[in-house]
Scaffold this active site. Structure first.
Site, short mmCIF file in Angstrom:
data_model
loop_
_atom_site.label_atom_id
_atom_site.label_comp_id
_atom_site.label_asym_id
_atom_site.label_seq_id
_atom_site.Cartn_x
_atom_site.Cartn_y
_atom_site.Cartn_z
CD GLU A 8 -1.67 -2.44 1.22
OE1 GLU A 8 -2.33 -3.33 0.65
OE2 GLU A 8 -0.66 -2.67 1.94
CG HIS A 61 -9.37 -8.16 5.62
ND1 HIS A 61 -8.74 -8.86 6.63
CD2 HIS A 61 -8.48 -8.11 4.59
CE1 HIS A 61 -7.54 -9.24 6.22
NE2 HIS A 61 -7.35 -8.78 5.00
#
Length: 336
Positions: free
Chosen positions: A70, A139
């Site tokens: 990321e 998540h």
């Protein structure tokens, strides 16, 4: 107008934007989809199916599969934006903003301010968020509250296919970084979508339902739940304004305050935990600027202050639902 779901609306909007503007690029983990599989690229179009067909049309130089990093995704997007591109960066799960927090909070959000407006950083970061899909604690989080707190970032939460298209087009035409939150449980939601270059300005809320008794401000997936409650209560003669802010930064304060001044009652529904949330921010806003209009204390319907459970039964209990919203509305009506 065509009828499509939110997944299809985002895909179409990205396709049209990339066709219209060669500076628009897409990058992220598996956004090409299917690389290394028997079906090859385009077989999947990303794990959410929002980028299907794009690499076949625009090629790997504009639809860029990145490493699982990321920091690399957001860092590359920031550099591309500073160099004149309009990158759309996808974070497969919004939870991973912790990995690239410095790029978002200390770099992208600050460039324009620190360089006196001479630097533009028109990055659109797509963040897939939300509970309800049994994806567990790492998540499933609704992190829009964290990024709403950062000056320099615009924060967007589409809840209909039309708004997904309109808000994405608005993001792609601005010069500021936009955090575009897409709830994974809403991808299949269908609705009419205007054709052409449909744009929805930031900071303008949508009145999803109108009524004169209670104001319900709902965020993201919670809008659908609030609409169900409003429709049920309407059968009893109870009218609810259901306000979908669409964006939390900027926030349409005027729409919220105008409604509360008419109804005298406020319920805010937020999937984030209660501490330092958008729900508490909105209730504070109303308490400060419309206190004399209130006929009952504001109610916040939020997730509990706990990590999101994996067990389906516990996750259902975690997510604020219509029964909790209805109970909060009735409490405000019973006050006094």
């Amino acid at each position: 107008m065509a009828v499509m779901n939110i997944r299809e609306a985002i895909n179409q909007t990205l396709h049209d934007a990339m066709e219209r503007d060669p500076s628009v690029i897409l990058l992220g983990e598996d956004v090409a989809g299917g690389a290394g599989t028997a079906g090859g690229q385009e077989a999947i179009g990303g794990i959410w199916g929002t980028s299907t067909g794009l690499i076949g049309k625009f090629g790997p130089e504009r639809v860029i599969d990145t490493p699982i990093s990321e920091s690399a995704i957001i860092g590359a997007a920031a550099g591309a934006a500073l160099a004149g591109m309009r990158p759309v960066a996808e974070l497969m799960f919004a939870d991973f903003i912790g990995v690239c927090g410095d790029q978002l909070i200390n770099q992208i959000a600050k460039f324009r301010y620190m360089f006196g407006g001479k630097a533009r950083c028109p990055v659109v970061v797509r963040l897939i968020y939300g509970a309800g899909m049994n994806s567990a604690a790492q998540h499933s989080q609704a992190f829009y509250n964290l990024l709403t707190a950062i000056p320099g970032l615009k924060v967007v939460l589409p809840t209909t296919p039309a708004d997904a298209k309109g808000l994405m087009n608005e993001a792609l035409h601005g010069d500021d970084p936009v955090m575009f939150f897409e709830h994974k449980a809403l991808y299949g939601k269908k609705g009419e979508v205007p054709e052409g270059l449909h744009r929805v300005p930031f900071g303008h809320a949508r009145m999803a339902r109108e009524g004169g008794d209670v104001t319900i401000v709902a965020l993201g997936r919670m809008v659908s739940f609030a609409e169900k409650v409003a429709d049920k209560l309407a059968e009893e003669g109870i009218g609810c304004d259901v306000i979908d802010p669409r964006t939390t930064s900027p926030l349409d304060e005027e729409a919220i305050l105008d409604s509360v001044e008419q109804t005298g009652r406020l319920v805010v529904v937020d999937e984030s935990p209660p501490r330092c949330s958008v729900a508490t921010d909105i209730t504070a806003l109303v308490a400060q600027k419309a206190f004399s209009s209130l006929d009952a204390p504001p109610e916040c319907v939020t997730a509990p202050h706990t990590p999101i459970p994996f067990a389906p039964e516990l996750e259902r209990a975690y997510v604020p639902g219509p029964p909790a919203i209805e109970a909060a509305v009735r409490r405000t009506l019973d006050w006094g």
